[in-house]
Design a protein around this motif. Structure first.
Motif, mmCIF file in Angstrom:
data_model
loop_
_atom_site.group_PDB
_atom_site.id
_atom_site.type_symbol
_atom_site.label_atom_id
_atom_site.label_comp_id
_atom_site.label_asym_id
_atom_site.label_seq_id
_atom_site.Cartn_x
_atom_site.Cartn_y
_atom_site.Cartn_z
ATOM 1 N N ASN A 108 -39.311 4.418 -5.382
ATOM 2 C CA ASN A 108 -38.155 4.169 -4.515
ATOM 3 C C ASN A 108 -36.914 3.721 -5.285
ATOM 4 O O ASN A 108 -35.853 3.514 -4.690
ATOM 5 N N ASP B 104 -33.584 3.323 -7.038
ATOM 6 C CA ASP B 104 -32.326 4.075 -7.015
ATOM 7 C C ASP B 104 -31.507 3.926 -8.291
ATOM 8 O O ASP B 104 -30.687 4.792 -8.604
ATOM 9 N N THR C 283 -27.600 5.489 -11.876
ATOM 10 C CA THR C 283 -28.552 6.036 -10.907
ATOM 11 C C THR C 283 -29.837 6.534 -11.568
ATOM 12 O O THR C 283 -29.817 7.141 -12.629
ATOM 13 N N ALA D 70 -33.773 8.446 -10.602
ATOM 14 C CA ALA D 70 -34.302 9.385 -9.606
ATOM 15 C C ALA D 70 -35.689 9.857 -9.986
ATOM 16 O O ALA D 70 -36.139 9.699 -11.121
ATOM 17 N N PRO E 113 -35.235 8.674 -4.020
ATOM 18 C CA PRO E 113 -34.146 9.400 -4.682
ATOM 19 C C PRO E 113 -34.701 10.548 -5.516
ATOM 20 O O PRO E 113 -35.736 10.415 -6.166
#
Length: 377
Positions: free
Chosen positions: A31, A33, A41, A43, A74
């Protein structure tokens, strides 16, 4: 007599679960991010998800997704020009799975024969230390199942131990994304909680890798299957399927459900296209209905009326394609696309149930888009 009854109850309690597990694979995702507490960021790696997913689905297996918190995850590292990635990126059915991953406490480990840790930078956070996911992995492995990981997904197995606190992979060869290939001066790297190769070694594993990188390097050691980077995804999936075929030979019943559902859907698709009412009656429950929305109004049509409109022997130019099938014991959901050139493209959603040993379509909802008409030359 009582002993026979007890034995029978034990068998019907265990056997269906074992058969069912042979057809199910659990993907572990993250999870996270961002990298640590930064605004960089992070992913889950889309290619490392969809390549093995596609291979498993084609081989007759179904896949569920779990993450430490459940819900949307993400995704990144997307190449929308790649045909396979594009296919799944615009597949609402599949993307809904990534939007609604399950929480660990929603997972019944006995239902799965494989746990597969997907990669991407996000995989470095929240997965390895999740004890509920560790317990699921341990349970699957103890039931003769497979533990698999790819690239940074190997981070998820760094703390795996058995019930006595001993490493689950002592002395076994494990691969993943090597620390040597990381940009150690980059801000993202400084947030990593550990280096994968060192953590594997600390848990008594034998971390190995290819210095070439991008050469589809993977390792199979017992029932541990690991890949170094995205290039190894096809081979990792292939090796997992081989192990399942060898370890779960009586899986015909589970795969038979998928084959039966495909046959039922083809009875509907081909029966309509080729003018075969008998095949439609075979596919549909007698009380089957069809539902759609026309001019903002719910429109319902009975299955009997649908069949009566099909004239025996009258073929049409309908082109049908089964998109996906998702099975949960005696219930299934399926999606199909029906193309009628120069008119419409339909998207059909089916609910199927299994009773008295047979699968039947009990519900169909559908929508469509108009297609441009091509001028005749």
């Amino acid at each position: 007599m009582n002993k026979i009854i007890v034995l029978f109850l034990i068998l019907i309690g265990l056997y269906p679960s074992d058969i069912y597990a042979q057809n199910k694979i659990l993907f572990v995702t993250s999870n996270q991010d961002f990298y640590g507490n930064t605004k960089i960021t992070a992913a889950n790696h889309f290619e490392e998800i969809i390549v093995p997913y596609n291979a498993f689905i084609k081989a007759g297996y179904s896949v569920d997704f779990v993450s430490p918190k459940g819900g949307a995850i993400p995704i990144g590292y997307i190449n929308a020009s790649d045909s396979l990635q594009k296919k799944y990126l615009y597949d609402g059915w599949f993307m809904d799975k990534l939007e609604h991953t399950r929480k660990p406490d929603e997972i019944i480990s006995d239902n799965y024969s494989v746990i597969f840790y997907t990669g991407g930078g996000a995989a470095m956070y929240g997965v390895a230390e999740d004890q509920a996911i560790q317990k699921i992995a341990r349970s699957i492995y103890n039931r003769n199942g497979v533990v698999a990981a790819i690239c940074h997904g190997t981070a998820g197995i760094t703390y795996l131990k058995d019930e006595k606190g001993k490493s689950l992979y002592t002395g076994r060869k494990i691969t993943g994304y090597p620390d040597e290939f990381e940009n150690r001066n980059a801000a993202y790297y400084k947030t990593f909680p550990f280096a994968i190769d060192k953590a594997i070694k600390n848990n008594q594993g034998n971390f190995v890798y290819s210095k070439n990188g991008g050469d589809a390097f993977y390792i199979v050691d017992g029932r541990f299957v690991t890949g170094q980077d995205p290039s190894s995804a096809p081979k990792v999936a292939e090796e997992i399927i081989k192990i399942l075929d060898n370890n779960f030979k009586p899986n015909a019943a589970a795969k038979n459900d998928l084959e039966q559902i495909r046959a039922v859907l083809l009875d509907y698709i081909e029966g309509t296209a080729n003018g075969e009412p008998k095949r439609l009656r075979k596919a549909f429950h007698p009380k089957f209905n069809l539902y759609t929305v026309a001019k903002d109004t719910l429109w319902t049509r009975s299955g009997e009326k649908y069949i009566s409109d099909i004239k025996a022997g009258e073929k049409t130019n309908r082109i049908g394609n089964i998109i996906s099938i998702d099975i949960e014991k005696d219930a299934a959901i399926a999606k199909a696309e029906i193309l009628i050139p120069n008119w419409r493209r339909f998207t059909d959603y089916f609910l199927l149930l299994k009773y008295e040993g047979n699968w039947k379509i009990v519900h169909k909802s559908y929508s469509w888009i108009e297609l441009p008409k091509q001028e005749k030359k």
